[in-house]
Design an enzyme around this catalytic site. Structure first.
Site, short mmCIF file in Angstrom:
data_model
loop_
_atom_site.label_atom_id
_atom_site.label_comp_id
_atom_site.label_asym_id
_atom_site.label_seq_id
_atom_site.Cartn_x
_atom_site.Cartn_y
_atom_site.Cartn_z
N GLY A 46 0.83 -1.19 0.00
CA GLY A 46 0.00 0.00 0.00
C GLY A 46 0.87 1.24 0.00
N GLN A 51 3.25 9.77 1.09
CA GLN A 51 4.55 9.08 1.02
C GLN A 51 5.35 9.42 -0.24
OE1 GLN A 51 2.62 5.11 2.12
NE2 GLN A 51 4.67 4.94 2.98
N CYS A 98 6.73 0.00 7.47
CA CYS A 98 6.30 1.08 6.58
C CYS A 98 7.49 1.54 5.74
CB CYS A 98 5.78 2.24 7.43
SG CYS A 98 5.29 3.68 6.46
N LEU A 99 7.25 1.74 4.46
CA LEU A 99 8.32 2.19 3.56
C LEU A 99 8.88 3.55 3.99
CD1 LEU A 99 6.65 1.29 0.13
CD2 LEU A 99 8.47 0.02 1.29
N HIS A 140 -3.78 1.43 7.63
CA HIS A 140 -2.41 1.97 7.67
C HIS A 140 -2.28 3.17 6.71
CE1 HIS A 140 2.15 1.25 7.74
NE2 HIS A 140 1.99 2.13 6.76
N GLU A 141 -2.82 3.01 5.50
CA GLU A 141 -2.70 4.10 4.51
C GLU A 141 -3.57 5.29 4.88
OE1 GLU A 141 -0.21 3.70 2.87
OE2 GLU A 141 -0.06 1.53 2.98
N HIS A 144 -1.83 7.49 7.22
CA HIS A 144 -0.88 8.42 6.60
C HIS A 144 -1.57 9.73 6.22
CE1 HIS A 144 2.92 6.33 6.32
NE2 HIS A 144 2.37 5.26 5.79
ZN ZN Z 1 3.21 3.38 5.72
#
Ligand code: ZN
Length: 174
Positions: A46, A51, A98-99, A140-141, A144
Site C-alpha cells: 500500500g 509518502q 512502513c516504507l 495503515h494508509e 498516513h
Molecule cells: Zn506506511
C-alpha cells in the site's frame, strides 16, 4: 508511468494532514498510477500520497500481488480517493512496517474488519468491506492521510530511540 521517490521520516509530507481531493484531474490519475508502480517496485502492499510528498487524500493498496504465485501474478491495485472508514468491527494485533519508516516494526492493535468508502479514479462511489491484511493495509494508509505513521503507535522509549537514530542518519548527531 514513472516511479516516484518514497519519502521517509522526518519528511514534512508525512507529518501533514492530507487535503481532500475536489477534482480528479489528469495529474491526480497520473499520480495514482505512479504510486501503484512505486508500490509494486518497493515492494509494498500500500501507499498513501503523503509518502510521495503529495499530501492529498489518495491511497493505493494491493495485498495479493506480493504473495501470489509467480505464474498467476496479476496487478490489481485498488485506488481510493477521499477514503473514510465508516464501520469497524473486532480487533486484532499485527506487526507492521512502513516504507517511510525504514528499519522499524511495531505491533499495532486495530479493528479487524473495516468498511471504507470513497471514490475511485473515475469519481464513482466506492465501498470496500475488508478483513485481514486488506483491512490492515487500508487503515495503515488512511493513517498516513491523517499524518500518523507506525512510529506513533510505538512506546515513547522506542519512538525516542528511533528519532535519535534518524538524527544520526541525517548526520546531525545528537
Ligand atoms: Zn506506511
Amino acid at each position: 508511468m514513472a516511479l516516484r521517490s518514497v519519502v521517509v521520516l522526518p519528511h514534512r509530507a508525512l507529518m501533514t494532514r492530507a487535503e481532500e481531493i475536489a477534482n480528479i484531474t489528469e495529474d491526480i490519475v497520473a499520480l495514482a498510477e505512479d504510486m501503484a508502480e512505486t508500490m509494486y517496485r518497493a515492494p509494498g502492499i500500500g501507499l498513501a500520497a503523503n509518502q510521495v510528498a503529495k499530501p492529498i487524500r489518495l491511497i493505493v493498496v494491493d495485498v495479493q500481488y506480493g504473495s501470489a504465485d509467480p505464474k498467476e501474478k496479476k496487478k490489481q491495485p485498488i485506488f481510493v480517493i477521499n477514503p473514510v472508514i465508516t464501520l469497524t468491527e473486532g480487533e486484532c494485533t499485527f506487526e507492521e512496517g512502513c516504507l517511510s519508516v525504514p528499519d522499524f516494526r511495531v505491533e499495532i492493535r486495530r479493528p479487524k474488519i473495516v468498511r471504507v468508502e470513497g471514490v475511485d479514479l473515475d469519481g464513482s462511489p466506492l465501498a470496500i468491506e475488508a478483513d485481514g491484511l486488506l483491512a490492515r493495509a487500508l487503515q495503515h494508509e488512511i493513517d498516513h492521510l491523517e499524518a500518523t505513521t507506525i512510529l506513533d503507535y510505538a512506546s515513547v522509549l522506542r519512538r525516542n530511540l528511533y528519532r535519535k537514530k534518524l538524527r544520526k542518519m541525517a548526520g546531525r548527531g545528537d
